[in-house]
Design a protein around this motif. Sequence first.
Motif, PDB file in Angstrom:
ATOM      1  N   UNK A   1       0.647  -1.041  -0.005  1.00 54.45           N
ATOM      2  CA  UNK A   1       0.041   0.076   0.032  1.00 54.45           C
ATOM      3  C   UNK A   1       1.172   1.073  -0.082  1.00 54.45           C
ATOM      4  N   UNK A   2       0.503   2.228  -0.946  1.00 50.18           N
ATOM      5  CA  UNK A   2       1.528   3.229  -1.022  1.00 50.18           C
ATOM      6  C   UNK A   2       0.719   4.593  -1.963  1.00 50.18           C
ATOM      7  N   UNK A   3       1.285   5.542  -1.586  1.00 50.49           N
ATOM      8  CA  UNK A   3       0.782   6.535  -2.212  1.00 50.49           C
ATOM      9  C   UNK A   3       1.946   7.325  -3.202  1.00 50.49           C
ATOM     10  N   UNK A   4       2.730   6.472  -3.607  1.00 48.81           N
ATOM     11  CA  UNK A   4       3.719   7.078  -4.590  1.00 48.81           C
ATOM     12  C   UNK A   4       3.958   6.232  -5.663  1.00 48.81           C
ATOM     13  N   UNK A   5       4.017   6.684  -6.933  1.00 44.67           N
ATOM     14  CA  UNK A   5       4.700   5.835  -7.828  1.00 44.67           C
ATOM     15  C   UNK A   5       5.953   5.494  -8.074  1.00 44.67           C
ATOM     16  N   UNK A   6       6.457   4.778  -7.204  1.00 45.27           N
ATOM     17  CA  UNK A   6       7.946   4.315  -6.991  1.00 45.27           C
ATOM     18  C   UNK A   6       8.002   3.361  -7.948  1.00 45.27           C
ATOM     19  N   UNK A   7       8.614   3.491  -9.208  1.00 46.74           N
ATOM     20  CA  UNK A   7       8.980   2.341 -10.278  1.00 46.74           C
ATOM     21  C   UNK A   7       9.606   1.331  -9.793  1.00 46.74           C
TER      22      UNK A   7
ATOM     23  N   UNK B   1      10.526   0.443  -6.814  1.00 51.48           N
ATOM     24  CA  UNK B   1       9.690  -0.283  -5.624  1.00 51.48           C
ATOM     25  C   UNK B   1       8.467  -1.215  -6.247  1.00 51.48           C
ATOM     26  N   UNK B   2       8.082  -0.616  -7.245  1.00 56.38           N
ATOM     27  CA  UNK B   2       6.824  -1.530  -7.600  1.00 56.38           C
ATOM     28  C   UNK B   2       7.418  -2.716  -8.405  1.00 56.38           C
ATOM     29  N   UNK B   3       8.280  -2.668  -9.213  1.00 59.49           N
ATOM     30  CA  UNK B   3       9.225  -3.770  -9.841  1.00 59.49           C
ATOM     31  C   UNK B   3       9.536  -4.752  -8.768  1.00 59.49           C
ATOM     32  N   UNK B   4      10.111  -4.270  -7.826  1.00 55.45           N
ATOM     33  CA  UNK B   4      10.828  -5.159  -6.674  1.00 55.45           C
ATOM     34  C   UNK B   4       9.642  -5.871  -5.883  1.00 55.45           C
ATOM     35  N   UNK B   5       8.543  -5.248  -5.811  1.00 53.68           N
ATOM     36  CA  UNK B   5       7.379  -5.714  -5.257  1.00 53.68           C
ATOM     37  C   UNK B   5       6.839  -7.016  -5.599  1.00 53.68           C
ATOM     38  N   UNK B   6       6.947  -7.106  -7.070  1.00 51.82           N
ATOM     39  CA  UNK B   6       6.468  -8.489  -7.544  1.00 51.82           C
ATOM     40  C   UNK B   6       7.662  -9.343  -7.631  1.00 51.82           C
ATOM     41  N   UNK B   7       8.983  -8.978  -8.019  1.00 53.56           N
ATOM     42  CA  UNK B   7      10.195  -9.880  -8.162  1.00 53.56           C
ATOM     43  C   UNK B   7      10.524 -10.319  -6.790  1.00 53.56           C
TER      44      UNK B   7
ATOM     45  N   UNK C   1       6.752 -10.691  -4.068  1.00 51.53           N
ATOM     46  CA  UNK C   1       5.567 -11.399  -4.446  1.00 51.53           C
ATOM     47  C   UNK C   1       4.066 -10.984  -4.041  1.00 51.53           C
ATOM     48  N   UNK C   2       3.920  -9.922  -4.326  1.00 52.01           N
ATOM     49  CA  UNK C   2       2.705  -9.233  -3.677  1.00 52.01           C
ATOM     50  C   UNK C   2       1.372  -9.684  -4.357  1.00 52.01           C
ATOM     51  N   UNK C   3       0.416  -9.904  -3.641  1.00 54.41           N
ATOM     52  CA  UNK C   3      -0.880 -10.402  -4.116  1.00 54.41           C
ATOM     53  C   UNK C   3      -1.594  -9.287  -4.858  1.00 54.41           C
ATOM     54  N   UNK C   4      -1.614  -7.935  -4.356  1.00 53.87           N
ATOM     55  CA  UNK C   4      -2.066  -6.937  -4.786  1.00 53.87           C
ATOM     56  C   UNK C   4      -1.227  -5.592  -4.486  1.00 53.87           C
ATOM     57  N   UNK C   5      -1.368  -4.553  -5.330  1.00 55.34           N
ATOM     58  CA  UNK C   5      -0.854  -3.205  -5.234  1.00 55.34           C
ATOM     59  C   UNK C   5      -2.032  -2.261  -4.989  1.00 55.34           C
ATOM     60  N   UNK C   6      -1.895  -1.727  -3.860  1.00 54.21           N
ATOM     61  CA  UNK C   6      -3.084  -0.493  -3.597  1.00 54.21           C
ATOM     62  C   UNK C   6      -2.631   1.016  -3.334  1.00 54.21           C
ATOM     63  N   UNK C   7      -3.206   1.734  -3.900  1.00 59.34           N
ATOM     64  CA  UNK C   7      -2.796   3.152  -3.834  1.00 59.34           C
ATOM     65  C   UNK C   7      -3.619   3.803  -2.695  1.00 59.34           C
ATOM     66  N   UNK C   8      -2.739   4.508  -2.205  1.00 59.73           N
ATOM     67  CA  UNK C   8      -3.120   5.750  -1.135  1.00 59.73           C
ATOM     68  C   UNK C   8      -3.712   7.135  -1.844  1.00 59.73           C
TER      69      UNK C   8
ATOM     70  N   UNK D   1       9.357  -8.932 -20.247  1.00 60.16           N
ATOM     71  CA  UNK D   1      10.292  -8.561 -20.284  1.00 60.16           C
ATOM     72  C   UNK D   1      10.150  -7.122 -21.041  1.00 60.16           C
ATOM     73  N   UNK D   2      10.812  -6.010 -21.011  1.00 62.22           N
ATOM     74  CA  UNK D   2      10.410  -5.012 -21.454  1.00 62.22           C
ATOM     75  C   UNK D   2      11.598  -3.735 -21.638  1.00 62.22           C
ATOM     76  N   UNK D   3      11.573  -2.898 -22.514  1.00 67.41           N
ATOM     77  CA  UNK D   3      12.629  -1.980 -22.909  1.00 67.41           C
ATOM     78  C   UNK D   3      12.435  -0.875 -21.755  1.00 67.41           C
ATOM     79  N   UNK D   4      11.153  -0.557 -21.552  1.00 63.98           N
ATOM     80  CA  UNK D   4      11.039   0.611 -20.704  1.00 63.98           C
ATOM     81  C   UNK D   4       9.807   0.372 -19.746  1.00 63.98           C
ATOM     82  N   UNK D   5       9.671   0.970 -18.649  1.00 60.49           N
ATOM     83  CA  UNK D   5       8.450   0.656 -17.886  1.00 60.49           C
ATOM     84  C   UNK D   5       7.842   1.928 -17.231  1.00 60.49           C
ATOM     85  N   UNK D   6       6.488   1.849 -17.136  1.00 68.22           N
ATOM     86  CA  UNK D   6       5.687   2.911 -16.617  1.00 68.22           C
ATOM     87  C   UNK D   6       4.966   2.445 -15.274  1.00 68.22           C
ATOM     88  N   UNK D   7       4.999   3.269 -14.422  1.00 69.33           N
ATOM     89  CA  UNK D   7       4.595   2.751 -13.155  1.00 69.33           C
ATOM     90  C   UNK D   7       3.154   2.281 -13.055  1.00 69.33           C
ATOM     91  N   UNK D   8       2.460   3.133 -13.673  1.00 70.87           N
ATOM     92  CA  UNK D   8       0.786   2.798 -13.504  1.00 70.87           C
ATOM     93  C   UNK D   8       0.708   1.347 -14.291  1.00 70.87           C
TER      94      UNK D   8
END
Length: 361
Positions: A125-131, A133-139, A142-149, A271-278
């Motif tokens: 759960x976070x209020x920031x689009x920290x790319x 951190x988002x990638x690390x959260x799945x790698x 292994x988060x079940x869901x990502x929720x925004x504040x 696998x991707x060349x770039x990434x967008x947080x959303x």
Amino acid sequence: MSVPERLPRAASQPGAPSRPATRLRPVALRATARPDGPANAARAAGERPKILFLDDEERIVNALAALFRYKYQVFTATRGAHALAIMRQHHVHVVVSDQRMPEMTGVEFLRQAKAVSPDSVRILLTGFSDLPAIIDSVNDGEVYRFLNKPWGNLEIQAVIADALAIGLALETERSAAADARDVAPGPAASPSEQPAVLMLHDQRESFERLRPLLDNTQPFYFARTFDECIEALHSKTVGVVVSDLQVGKRDTAELLKLLKQEHPHILTIVVAETADADQVVELINQAKIFRYVLAPYKPQKLKFFIDSALAQLQRYRRFPTLLREQKADASKSAPSRAAISIRERLRALRSLLMPRGATTR
């Protein structure tokens, strides 16, 4: 970083004066659930489903505790070390962590929480689009869901209810396996049954660089287009899909979302060349991607993730309840004509790897 010698006792009665959220306490109040629901099973065993909320802001954990304490046993902590201490003393079914905290990030906490309690369902759960951190959260987490504040009460209640059902069912399944002394892991898949890996990519060189790293007995196929990918899914027993996010100038995100909705037992690595947080958050929640790899990457790293996915498929065979963690959120947008066509083709796939009786719904 100090850890208390013991945890304070649970709050005794609904409506009692609230204590500071920095204290490590369970809020143990009446559980409300359907008579045949998982919460009732926990209550019959003398326990209530347990949730842990971690956030360095007291007002946040107070708000979350107030939202859930009348249904579940709620623990709160404002430091990662305290939260881990709780998890060592109690089996927590669902853990919800903030990301940005001064002493330990949410991703680091969830990585350690997974080691302490692998069956706890993890939510970030976070209020920031920290790319990163988002990638690390799945790698890593292994988060079940990502929720925004700020969160919506109905949304977070629905997500946590689903997560609790998974955590409770998995606890029951693991307990039954532990009680049966003769229970052992299922037989290893024969070469003909071994799940295949399918790479969907514009460049065959990516496939050729990876091929020598995989075991000689591992079925590994290449697709350059959507049609080739779906055809391979029809004709092969695919367990892992490795996909670029852009193939033939087409966005593969919709394909990956539909694949997960129709065949949750297939794990996907992006696998991707770039990434967008959303977009990554959307892929976590709606496509339940297993891993996300940013270019440039070493083939050995991708090989490690593939091996991890194949090992996870073996765990699904032993504990089918784990598949419930692969339940994806439905897309909020209306499907396009192309999406409808893809969905119909995916629904015709053979589902040979789905354990008998397993479900994500």
